[in-house]
Design a protein around this motif. Sequence first.
Motif, PDB file in Angstrom:
ATOM      1  N   SER A  64       0.824  -1.211   0.000  1.00 57.09           N
ATOM      2  CA  SER A  64       0.000   0.000   0.000  1.00 57.09           C
ATOM      3  C   SER A  64       0.858   1.261   0.000  1.00 57.09           C
ATOM      4  CB  SER A  64      -0.916   0.026   1.218  1.00 57.09           C
ATOM      5  OG  SER A  64      -1.717  -1.120   1.225  1.00 57.09           O
ATOM      6  N   LEU A  65       1.963   1.258   0.779  1.00 55.35           N
ATOM      7  CA  LEU A  65       2.820   2.441   0.849  1.00 55.35           C
ATOM      8  C   LEU A  65       3.490   2.699  -0.503  1.00 55.35           C
ATOM      9  CD1 LEU A  65       4.412   2.039   4.392  1.00 55.35           C
ATOM     10  CD2 LEU A  65       2.568   3.566   3.669  1.00 55.35           C
ATOM     11  N   LEU A  66       4.009   1.618  -1.129  1.00 48.30           N
ATOM     12  CA  LEU A  66       4.622   1.774  -2.448  1.00 48.30           C
ATOM     13  C   LEU A  66       3.578   2.241  -3.456  1.00 48.30           C
ATOM     14  CD1 LEU A  66       6.741  -1.499  -2.395  1.00 48.30           C
ATOM     15  CD2 LEU A  66       7.656   0.818  -2.437  1.00 48.30           C
ATOM     16  N   TRP A  67       2.383   1.679  -3.319  1.00 44.82           N
ATOM     17  CA  TRP A  67       1.292   2.007  -4.248  1.00 44.82           C
ATOM     18  C   TRP A  67       0.888   3.468  -4.128  1.00 44.82           C
ATOM     19  CZ3 TRP A  67      -0.157   0.363  -8.552  1.00 44.82           C
ATOM     20  CH2 TRP A  67      -1.404   0.643  -9.069  1.00 44.82           C
ATOM     21  N   LEU A  68       0.909   3.984  -2.878  1.00 46.42           N
ATOM     22  CA  LEU A  68       0.578   5.383  -2.637  1.00 46.42           C
ATOM     23  C   LEU A  68       1.525   6.297  -3.413  1.00 46.42           C
ATOM     24  CD1 LEU A  68      -1.757   6.092  -0.778  1.00 46.42           C
ATOM     25  CD2 LEU A  68      -0.115   6.734   0.972  1.00 46.42           C
ATOM     26  N   ALA A  69       2.822   5.937  -3.399  1.00 51.22           N
ATOM     27  CA  ALA A  69       3.806   6.727  -4.146  1.00 51.22           C
ATOM     28  C   ALA A  69       3.500   6.670  -5.640  1.00 51.22           C
ATOM     29  CB  ALA A  69       5.219   6.211  -3.862  1.00 51.22           C
ATOM     30  N   VAL A  70       3.174   5.466  -6.150  1.00 48.05           N
ATOM     31  CA  VAL A  70       2.856   5.325  -7.571  1.00 48.05           C
ATOM     32  C   VAL A  70       1.661   6.202  -7.936  1.00 48.05           C
ATOM     33  CG1 VAL A  70       2.055   3.737  -9.361  1.00 48.05           C
ATOM     34  CG2 VAL A  70       3.808   3.000  -7.750  1.00 48.05           C
ATOM     35  N   LEU A  71       0.629   6.173  -7.100  1.00 48.36           N
ATOM     36  CA  LEU A  71      -0.593   6.944  -7.400  1.00 48.36           C
ATOM     37  C   LEU A  71      -0.345   8.449  -7.354  1.00 48.36           C
ATOM     38  CD1 LEU A  71      -3.708   5.196  -5.845  1.00 48.36           C
ATOM     39  CD2 LEU A  71      -2.904   5.208  -8.186  1.00 48.36           C
ATOM     40  N   SER A  72       0.750   8.871  -6.686  1.00 52.29           N
ATOM     41  CA  SER A  72       1.027  10.308  -6.666  1.00 52.29           C
ATOM     42  C   SER A  72       1.655  10.749  -7.986  1.00 52.29           C
ATOM     43  CB  SER A  72       1.925  10.666  -5.478  1.00 52.29           C
ATOM     44  OG  SER A  72       3.293  10.488  -5.801  1.00 52.29           O
ATOM     45  N   TRP A  73       2.153   9.798  -8.775  1.00 54.06           N
ATOM     46  CA  TRP A  73       2.812  10.148 -10.039  1.00 54.06           C
ATOM     47  C   TRP A  73       1.981   9.840 -11.267  1.00 54.06           C
ATOM     48  CZ3 TRP A  73       6.993   6.561  -7.827  1.00 54.06           C
ATOM     49  CH2 TRP A  73       7.754   7.250  -6.871  1.00 54.06           C
ATOM     50  N   SER A  74       1.145   8.830 -11.202  1.00 51.70           N
ATOM     51  CA  SER A  74       0.625   8.225 -12.424  1.00 51.70           C
ATOM     52  C   SER A  74      -0.894   8.280 -12.502  1.00 51.70           C
ATOM     53  CB  SER A  74       1.096   6.773 -12.476  1.00 51.70           C
ATOM     54  OG  SER A  74       0.219   6.009 -13.251  1.00 51.70           O
ATOM     55  N   GLU A  75      -1.392   8.289 -13.743  1.00 50.20           N
ATOM     56  CA  GLU A  75      -2.828   8.144 -13.951  1.00 50.20           C
ATOM     57  C   GLU A  75      -3.253   6.750 -13.512  1.00 50.20           C
ATOM     58  OE1 GLU A  75      -3.824  11.045 -17.629  1.00 50.20           O
ATOM     59  OE2 GLU A  75      -3.460   8.970 -18.148  1.00 50.20           O
ATOM     60  N   ILE A  76      -4.482   6.632 -12.983  1.00 50.24           N
ATOM     61  CA  ILE A  76      -4.896   5.300 -12.504  1.00 50.24           C
ATOM     62  C   ILE A  76      -5.114   4.323 -13.666  1.00 50.24           C
ATOM     63  CG2 ILE A  76      -5.858   5.955 -10.263  1.00 50.24           C
ATOM     64  CD1 ILE A  76      -8.620   5.923 -11.518  1.00 50.24           C
ATOM     65  N   SER A  77      -5.523   4.828 -14.844  1.00 57.40           N
ATOM     66  CA  SER A  77      -5.756   3.897 -15.946  1.00 57.40           C
ATOM     67  C   SER A  77      -4.428   3.364 -16.509  1.00 57.40           C
ATOM     68  CB  SER A  77      -6.600   4.538 -17.049  1.00 57.40           C
ATOM     69  OG  SER A  77      -5.984   5.702 -17.530  1.00 57.40           O
ATOM     70  N   TRP A  78      -3.299   3.963 -16.101  1.00 59.97           N
ATOM     71  CA  TRP A  78      -1.996   3.391 -16.438  1.00 59.97           C
ATOM     72  C   TRP A  78      -1.538   2.450 -15.323  1.00 59.97           C
ATOM     73  CZ3 TRP A  78       2.950   3.283 -14.319  1.00 59.97           C
ATOM     74  CH2 TRP A  78       3.991   2.888 -15.172  1.00 59.97           C
ATOM     75  N   ALA A  79      -1.611   2.941 -14.095  1.00 63.37           N
ATOM     76  CA  ALA A  79      -1.001   2.231 -12.969  1.00 63.37           C
ATOM     77  C   ALA A  79      -1.778   0.983 -12.557  1.00 63.37           C
ATOM     78  CB  ALA A  79      -0.870   3.170 -11.771  1.00 63.37           C
ATOM     79  N   VAL A  80      -3.103   1.084 -12.488  1.00 58.45           N
ATOM     80  CA  VAL A  80      -3.887  -0.035 -11.959  1.00 58.45           C
ATOM     81  C   VAL A  80      -3.721  -1.311 -12.800  1.00 58.45           C
ATOM     82  CG1 VAL A  80      -6.218  -0.826 -11.432  1.00 58.45           C
ATOM     83  CG2 VAL A  80      -5.478   1.415 -10.687  1.00 58.45           C
ATOM     84  N   PRO A  81      -3.805  -1.215 -14.157  1.00 59.77           N
ATOM     85  CA  PRO A  81      -3.604  -2.445 -14.936  1.00 59.77           C
ATOM     86  C   PRO A  81      -2.204  -3.041 -14.773  1.00 59.77           C
ATOM     87  CG  PRO A  81      -4.696  -0.789 -16.268  1.00 59.77           C
ATOM     88  CD  PRO A  81      -4.236  -0.099 -15.022  1.00 59.77           C
ATOM     89  N   MET A  82      -1.216  -2.213 -14.365  1.00 58.36           N
ATOM     90  CA  MET A  82       0.135  -2.726 -14.149  1.00 58.36           C
ATOM     91  C   MET A  82       0.173  -3.790 -13.060  1.00 58.36           C
ATOM     92  SD  MET A  82       1.936  -1.558 -16.231  1.00 58.36           S
ATOM     93  CE  MET A  82       3.130  -0.479 -16.824  1.00 58.36           C
TER      94      MET A  82
END
Lengths: 139, 127
Positions: A64-82
């Motif tokens: 969750s902590l790593l994911w929080l950092a990702v969500l601060s940079w990226s669009e969800i339609s890019w990050a979530v399918p990753m």
Amino acid sequence: MRRALAFVLAATICGCAGNLCLRQGMIAVGALPGAAPAELLAFFAAAAANPWIWLGIALEIAYSLLWLAVLSWSEISWAVPMNALEYALAAAAAYALLGEPVGPLRLAGIALICGGVALLSGSWVQAGTAADVSLTHRI
Amino acid sequence: MIATTCILVLSVACSAYGNVLTRRGLTQLGPLEDFRLRHLLRYGWTAVRNKYVLRGVAVNFGQFLTWLIVLSWAELSWALPMNALEYLIVTFLGWKLLGERIEPRRLAGIGLVSVGVLLTMLSWKAR
């Protein structure tokens, strides 16, 4: 994008290991027999008493902590399918560690998922901040 | 299998909506750029006081509880890929609520992923 990709990879490894621990714990807890309040209570109490569940929770918190950092940079339609990167890892690990069968159909499904993720990764766009993203909808 | 699928869909919907809420909150905060511990802590503290992030965390907790039920019923290599349904939901919500532009390549990727999900679902054997 590289930084986001690296964090997504680290997050999926934590998430995958976490899910393996959770599944290991739930095998020990046993299948939820019914939805009566007493059964649900006993089910979650048994889960909370299992060390695998707690190891799984710790790994999911790291995710969750790593994911929080990702969500601060990226669009969800890019990050979530990753997150689908996790499937390849999980299928291999569940096969090796939990002895779950992975037949040709499931293997084909997982391969298609991975191909889709490869396409997606090329569609990175620098995500906007509050200034240039429409935030008018109530959600 | 029907009960498992229903709880799973509920779990996936919680996950998608949680991501939308969290992303919206973090968009208000701005991207994380400074990895020094003091800054990380301050960023985290600001994040947990943001009402969207907070709601996102609450919704994700609902996802966790329903996910535990699913894991007691299903094999991991079946249950885990089913979470890919979330991509369809998230793409729609990202476009509709967060103003994300969905280019053809991204859409194609999501299409492939979805077919993969369908195949994985067909590989389910009754428990």
